[in-house]
Design a protein around this motif. Structure first.
Motif, PDB file in Angstrom:
ATOM      1  N   LEU A  88      -7.438  -3.991  -5.494  1.00 53.94           N
ATOM      2  CA  LEU A  88      -6.761  -4.529  -6.497  1.00 53.94           C
ATOM      3  C   LEU A  88      -7.678  -5.918  -7.000  1.00 53.94           C
ATOM      4  N   ASP A  89      -8.123  -5.885  -8.179  1.00 52.09           N
ATOM      5  CA  ASP A  89      -8.976  -7.019  -8.405  1.00 52.09           C
ATOM      6  C   ASP A  89      -8.185  -7.503  -9.951  1.00 52.09           C
ATOM      7  N   ASP A 122      -4.746  -9.652   0.642  1.00 53.30           N
ATOM      8  CA  ASP A 122      -4.931  -8.424   1.004  1.00 53.30           C
ATOM      9  C   ASP A 122      -5.337  -7.355  -0.193  1.00 53.30           C
ATOM     10  N   SER A 123      -5.140  -7.791  -1.425  1.00 53.32           N
ATOM     11  CA  SER A 123      -5.634  -7.176  -2.724  1.00 53.32           C
ATOM     12  C   SER A 123      -4.750  -5.792  -2.485  1.00 53.32           C
ATOM     13  N   LEU A 162       6.916  -7.959  -1.167  1.00 53.20           N
ATOM     14  CA  LEU A 162       6.271  -8.994   0.086  1.00 53.20           C
ATOM     15  C   LEU A 162       4.663  -8.981  -0.365  1.00 53.20           C
ATOM     16  N   LEU A 163       4.659 -10.168  -0.699  1.00 51.89           N
ATOM     17  CA  LEU A 163       3.137 -10.556  -1.369  1.00 51.89           C
ATOM     18  C   LEU A 163       2.424 -11.641  -0.169  1.00 51.89           C
ATOM     19  N   ALA A 164       1.454 -11.222   0.248  1.00 55.15           N
ATOM     20  CA  ALA A 164       0.464 -12.004   1.177  1.00 55.15           C
ATOM     21  C   ALA A 164      -0.279 -12.989   0.293  1.00 55.15           C
ATOM     22  N   LEU A 199       5.958 -11.311 -13.449  1.00 60.82           N
ATOM     23  CA  LEU A 199       5.653  -9.830 -13.311  1.00 60.82           C
ATOM     24  C   LEU A 199       5.095  -9.719 -11.773  1.00 60.82           C
ATOM     25  N   VAL A 200       5.606  -8.624 -11.151  1.00 59.93           N
ATOM     26  CA  VAL A 200       5.202  -8.436  -9.803  1.00 59.93           C
ATOM     27  C   VAL A 200       4.503  -7.408  -9.726  1.00 59.93           C
ATOM     28  N   LEU A 201       3.478  -7.182  -9.204  1.00 64.10           N
ATOM     29  CA  LEU A 201       2.760  -5.889  -8.906  1.00 64.10           C
ATOM     30  C   LEU A 201       2.333  -5.723  -7.341  1.00 64.10           C
ATOM     31  N   MET A 202       2.935  -4.727  -6.809  1.00 64.64           N
ATOM     32  CA  MET A 202       2.984  -4.312  -5.357  1.00 64.64           C
ATOM     33  C   MET A 202       2.674  -2.990  -5.073  1.00 64.64           C
ATOM     34  N   ALA A 203       1.917  -2.715  -3.918  1.00 61.70           N
ATOM     35  CA  ALA A 203       1.576  -1.560  -3.409  1.00 61.70           C
ATOM     36  C   ALA A 203       2.688  -0.659  -2.918  1.00 61.70           C
TER      37      ALA A 203
END
Length: 129
Positions: free
Chosen positions: A35-36, A61-62, A116-118, A74-78
């Motif tokens: 993710l960039d 950790d992208s 959970l965002l690092a 806005l939250v984007l998560m794997a």
């Protein structure tokens, strides 16, 4: 033991071996794309085309991102081998617990209950900018 039993038993054993091999192969997931900033903006735009992104932070950790869009976050998560996008209030995101280098945002969603965002630090120094 007669010949028919041995043939049936060996055929069944071979079929079970093929199914076990197939299920082991099917569990191998494809690696998620890194993710960039451009990819994060593209994913946010797919789900929220009417939202303008004011600030964007990519995790170290992208595997996620957090964006500010006015009074919304806005939250984007794997999630699995893809990404999930959720919208919540900026107050909820900015006051989330940050512990051990991980920002934990409660989403209240059955499919994705917590993001959970690092990040290296939260809130970042450029938050007021």
């Amino acid at each position: 033991m007669d010949k028919a039993f041995l043939i049936q038993f060996s055929s069944s054993l071979a079929a079970v071996g093929v199914l076990v091999s197939l299920s082991a192969w099917a569990r191998i997931g494809r690696p998620a794309r890194t993710l960039d900033e451009a990819r994060a903006r593209e994913l946010f735009f797919e789900d929220f085309p009417d939202r303008r992104i004011d600030r964007l932070w990519i995790t170290r950790d992208s595997k996620g991102a957090l964006a500010r869009s006015g009074e919304c976050a806005l939250v984007l998560m794997a999630l699995g081998d893809g990404f999930a996008v959720r919208r919540l209030s900026w107050c909820q995101a900015s006051s989330a617990m940050f512990k051990g280098g991980v920002l934990s945002i409660h989403l209240g969603d059955v499919a994705a209950p917590r993001a959970l965002l690092a990040f290296d630090n939260w809130p970042p120094a450029d938050l007021a900018a």
